[in-house]
Every structure is written in structure tokens, then in C-alpha cells.
Design a protein around this motif. Structure first.
Motif, PDB file in Angstrom:
ATOM      1  N   ALA A 198      -6.786   0.069   1.217  1.00 12.11           N
ATOM      2  CA  ALA A 198      -6.988  -0.601   2.506  1.00 12.11           C
ATOM      3  C   ALA A 198      -8.465  -0.845   2.784  1.00 12.11           C
ATOM      4  CB  ALA A 198      -6.359   0.224   3.628  1.00 12.11           C
ATOM      5  N   ALA A 201       6.189   3.838   2.586  1.00 12.90           N
ATOM      6  CA  ALA A 201       4.980   4.629   2.789  1.00 12.90           C
ATOM      7  C   ALA A 201       5.025   5.371   4.121  1.00 12.90           C
ATOM      8  CB  ALA A 201       3.750   3.724   2.727  1.00 12.90           C
ATOM      9  N   MET A 203       0.841  -1.185   0.000  1.00 11.87           N
ATOM     10  CA  MET A 203       0.000   0.000   0.000  1.00 11.87           C
ATOM     11  C   MET A 203       0.885   1.248   0.000  1.00 11.87           C
ATOM     12  SD  MET A 203      -3.028  -1.271   0.080  1.00 11.87           S
ATOM     13  CE  MET A 203      -3.863  -2.801   0.516  1.00 11.87           C
ATOM     14  N   THR A 204       0.480   2.269  -0.712  1.00 11.68           N
ATOM     15  CA  THR A 204       1.234   3.511  -0.769  1.00 11.68           C
ATOM     16  C   THR A 204       0.394   4.627  -0.206  1.00 11.68           C
ATOM     17  OG1 THR A 204       0.439   3.916  -3.002  1.00 11.68           O
ATOM     18  CG2 THR A 204       2.535   2.770  -2.798  1.00 11.68           C
ATOM     19  N   PRO A 205       1.051   5.624   0.434  1.00  7.92           N
ATOM     20  CA  PRO A 205       0.275   6.706   1.016  1.00  7.92           C
ATOM     21  C   PRO A 205      -0.246   7.618  -0.062  1.00  7.92           C
ATOM     22  CG  PRO A 205       2.595   7.167   1.241  1.00  7.92           C
ATOM     23  CD  PRO A 205       2.500   5.819   0.617  1.00  7.92           C
ATOM     24  N   ALA A 240      -3.706   4.757   3.310  1.00  9.12           N
ATOM     25  CA  ALA A 240      -3.213   3.591   2.581  1.00  9.12           C
ATOM     26  C   ALA A 240      -4.179   3.273   1.449  1.00  9.12           C
ATOM     27  CB  ALA A 240      -3.074   2.397   3.517  1.00  9.12           C
ATOM     28  N   HIS A 259      -9.522   2.258   9.180  1.00  7.78           N
ATOM     29  CA  HIS A 259      -8.968   2.881   7.977  1.00  7.78           C
ATOM     30  C   HIS A 259      -9.949   3.864   7.348  1.00  7.78           C
ATOM     31  CE1 HIS A 259      -5.064   0.971   7.289  1.00  7.78           C
ATOM     32  NE2 HIS A 259      -5.575  -0.125   7.812  1.00  7.78           N
ATOM     33  N   THR A 271      -0.650  -2.595   6.195  1.00  6.79           N
ATOM     34  CA  THR A 271      -0.905  -2.031   4.872  1.00  6.79           C
ATOM     35  C   THR A 271      -0.051  -0.802   4.595  1.00  6.79           C
ATOM     36  OG1 THR A 271      -2.750  -0.753   5.792  1.00  6.79           O
ATOM     37  CG2 THR A 271      -3.263  -2.899   4.832  1.00  6.79           C
ATOM     38  N   HIS A 272       0.926  -0.559   5.450  1.00 10.92           N
ATOM     39  CA  HIS A 272       1.773   0.626   5.333  1.00 10.92           C
ATOM     40  C   HIS A 272       3.220   0.188   5.498  1.00 10.92           C
ATOM     41  CE1 HIS A 272       0.835   5.174   5.957  1.00 10.92           C
ATOM     42  NE2 HIS A 272       1.377   4.915   4.802  1.00 10.92           N
TER      43      HIS A 272
END
Length: 344
Positions: free
Chosen positions: A20, A128, A1-3, A17, A64, A123-124
Motif C-alpha cells: 500500500a 484480508a 493486497m494481503t494482510p 496491507a 498507511h 487495498t484490503h
């Protein structure tokens, strides 16, 4: 996952994320389906495990979706899963401490406010996490009177090692819990388990008997309603009767069903039921397989248990002198074919 940074009305979200929320929604749906299937099949421990994991997935989904950290030129907006969003003006913040275990904002009145980001979670990843820290640092106003300090201790960094260990711990916990649930529920004893010893259904006894004894000129008795099916508490029986002028043949399959992990397995139930049947004539070798044999003045009965299925073959004779010499050969032929039909 990317921010990602979501900008809406001058506000920008920090540390979101991507994927998410839909990911946890799909996981929750899969776990709820698994819970339903486990409940339907009587798998108590697996149902409990699926419910616990579904509750965790629901919590992460809510977290999330609602635990958001957004920034504007005037305030830091902290979203909380089970409460309303809180806006804290920048000049009320003395220090922001960044830590993978959970970042905090120290307010000038001494209150410590937990922040949903930056935060290390599954997820980070580390990249990220670093991007979130950089985004938060860039969002802090440059005015001296409003600029809080940002502290990121090296010990609190979200490293690749900590990220991998978190995933390894989760995998180990799920594996241990799944192993415990599987050992308690033993689903491999159920008929629907691939390659298991138990059968869900037996073949049509009329089709088997007619193919096996096709040369004897038999007809179903009666013409309608064959095969007949009867149910008991622990098994379902399907029987077919064929006859000609001198004899009648009956083939019955008793299939012991899966009744959940709290009850005896189908194979155990069939073994217990078959073990209580009284017999006196002993075993009859039929093509290398031992069958129980029972003789009465007008009938010859052979029975055998294969897994969770008990097969019974009966030949009744109408002749006053009893069973003819070919009776055992005909009954044995039907017994061999009836047993072989279970493997088709």
C-alpha cells in the motif's frame, strides 16, 4: 493486497496491507507529474483535479504508513496519522467492536478509541479483512482479567459486495470529475493532442517553396537568414522569400499556438484573425480549395486557413507592366504544395 503481521521486539502488526505505501507513493508521484504538465499547458481544471487527487493520495500514504495497529502481550498499540502512537493495556479495554467502516475499542473508563484495523478499504479485500479479524482475536490475551470481548456484527462485515461497491463508487467519482475537467479544458484542441486539428509546428517554408518552384531557378533572398521567424501575441510566423531576375515569391506560415484552456483555442484564434483580414478580390479556386486573393499593381497574394495555420503565398513582379499571364499559375502551384505540406 494481503494482510501481514510484522513482529518486532515481541510486537506484531495487525492488518497491514502489503504494497500500500509504495503503491500510493507511485500514485502520488504520477499525480504530481500530471499536475506539473497540466500547469505547463494551461489546463486549469485538470490541474485542480490532479491536485485534489494528489492530496488524497498523500493522505492515504501517510495513513498507511503511520496508522498502525500492533499488539503485544501487554498492550494494544494504536498508531495515528498525525499524532503519537498510543499504547492501551489489555486490561483497560472492555470491548473491541469490529466494523468495516471503522473498528473501535471501548475502554473501561467509557472512552471510545478508533482503531486503524480491522478496517475495510480499497487495498484490503474481504479475505484480508477476515484475516485481520482472526489475527486480532488470536492476539487477545487469554487471561480472564485482561481479556476484552470481541464483537463483530454481521452488518459490519467487509463483504465482496461492499468491496466492489466501494471501487465502483471511486471509479464513478473519478470518471465524473475527469469528464468535468476535460469538458472545461478541451485539451483535444491543443496541438499535442493525437489526431487533433491543430498543429504545433509548420513545415520549413523554404524547403516547401524550393521543391515546388524548383524549375524556375529561384534563390533565397537574402542568402542568409532564411526562413525568417517572427512572433506575435497569438501566433508565430515563418516566412521564406525566393527570387529570380523577374519576380519574387514569398511563402509564410502563421501558426496559432495553444495558450491554455482560459484562452481561445488555436483554431478559433486563427479563424478570428483570418476573418478580420480585409480583402476585395474574393475567392480564388485553387485545385478545388478556396483561397483569398488580393491583387495590387505589383503583387498577387493568396491566403488560406487550415486549422490553426494561415498560409500566405505572395508573388511580386519586377516587370513595369505588372503581373505576367503565368503569375496566377505559379502562385497557385506554390499554394497547393504549401497546403499539402501541412499534412506530411
Amino acid at each position: 493486497m494481503t494482510p501481514r503481521g510484522d513482529e518486532t521486539g515481541g510486537r506484531r502488526r495487525i492488518g497491514a496491507a502489503r504494497g500500500a505505501v509504495p503503491g500510493y507513493a507511485l500514485l502520488l508521484l504520477a499525480l504530481l507529474v500530471g499536475t506539473f504538465l497540466a500547469h505547463r499547458e494551461g489546463l486549469r481544471s485538470l490541474r485542480l483535479l490532479a491536485l485534489v487527487l494528489a492530496a488524497l493520495a498523500l493522505w492515504r500514504l501517510v495513513w498507511h504508513d503511520r496508522a498502525r495497529l500492533t499488539v503485544s502481550t501487554s498492550a494494544l498499540h494504536v498508531g495515528r496519522p498525525l499524532a503519537e502512537e498510543r499504547a492501551v493495556p489489555w486490561h483497560h479495554i472492555r470491548l473491541i467492536t469490529v466494523d468495516a467502516a471503522g473498528s473501535e475499542a471501548l475502554l473501561r473508563d467509557g472512552e471510545r478509541l478508533r482503531l486503524p484495523a480491522p478496517r475495510g478499504h480499497l487495498t484490503h479485500g474481504p479475505r484480508a479483512f477476515g484475516g485481520t479479524v482472526a489475527g486480532l482475536r488470536a492476539a487477545i490475551p487469554e487471561s480472564r482479567s485482561e481479556q476484552p470481548a470481541l464483537s463483530a456484527p454481521p452488518a459490519g462485515d467487509w463483504t465482496r459486495r461492499r468491496f466492489a461497491l466501494r471501487w465502483a463508487a471511486l471509479g464513478l467519482a473519478v470518471a465524473v470529475a475527469s469528464s468535468w475537467a476535460l469538458r472545461r479544458d478541451h485539451p483535444w484542441e491543443a496541438p499535442w493532442w493525437p489526431g487533433g486539428a491543430a498543429l504545433a509546428h509548420a513545415p520549413d517554408p523554404c524547403v516547401v517553396a524550393e521543391e515546388s518552384l524548383a524549375d524556375l531557378g529561384l534563390a533565397r533572398v537574402p542568402d542568409e537568414g532564411q526562413p525568417s521567424a517572427t512572433g506575435a501575441e497569438s501566433f508565430r510566423a515563418e516566412e521564406c522569400r525566393l527570387a529570380h531576375a523577374h519576380a519574387e515569391f514569398a511563402l509564410a506560415y502563421r501558426v496559432f499556438a495553444w495558450r491554455g484552456s482560459a484562452e481561445a483555442t488555436p483554431v478559433e484564434a486563427a479563424r478570428d484573425w483570418f476573418g478580420w483580414l480585409p480583402y476585395h478580390q474574393g475567392a480564388q479556386d485553387v485545385a478545388g480549395t478556396d483561397w483569398r486573393r488580393e491583387d495590387t499593381p505589383g503583387a498577387l497574394e493568396l491566403s488560406h486557413r487550415a486549422g490553426n495555420v494561415v498560409v500566405t503565398v505572395v508573388r511580386r513582379s519586377w516587370a513595369p507592366e505588372g503581373q505576367p499571364p503565368e503569375a496566377i499559375a505559379e502562385a497557385s502551384r506554390l499554394a497547393v504544395d504549401a497546403l499539402a505540406a501541412l499534412d506530411r
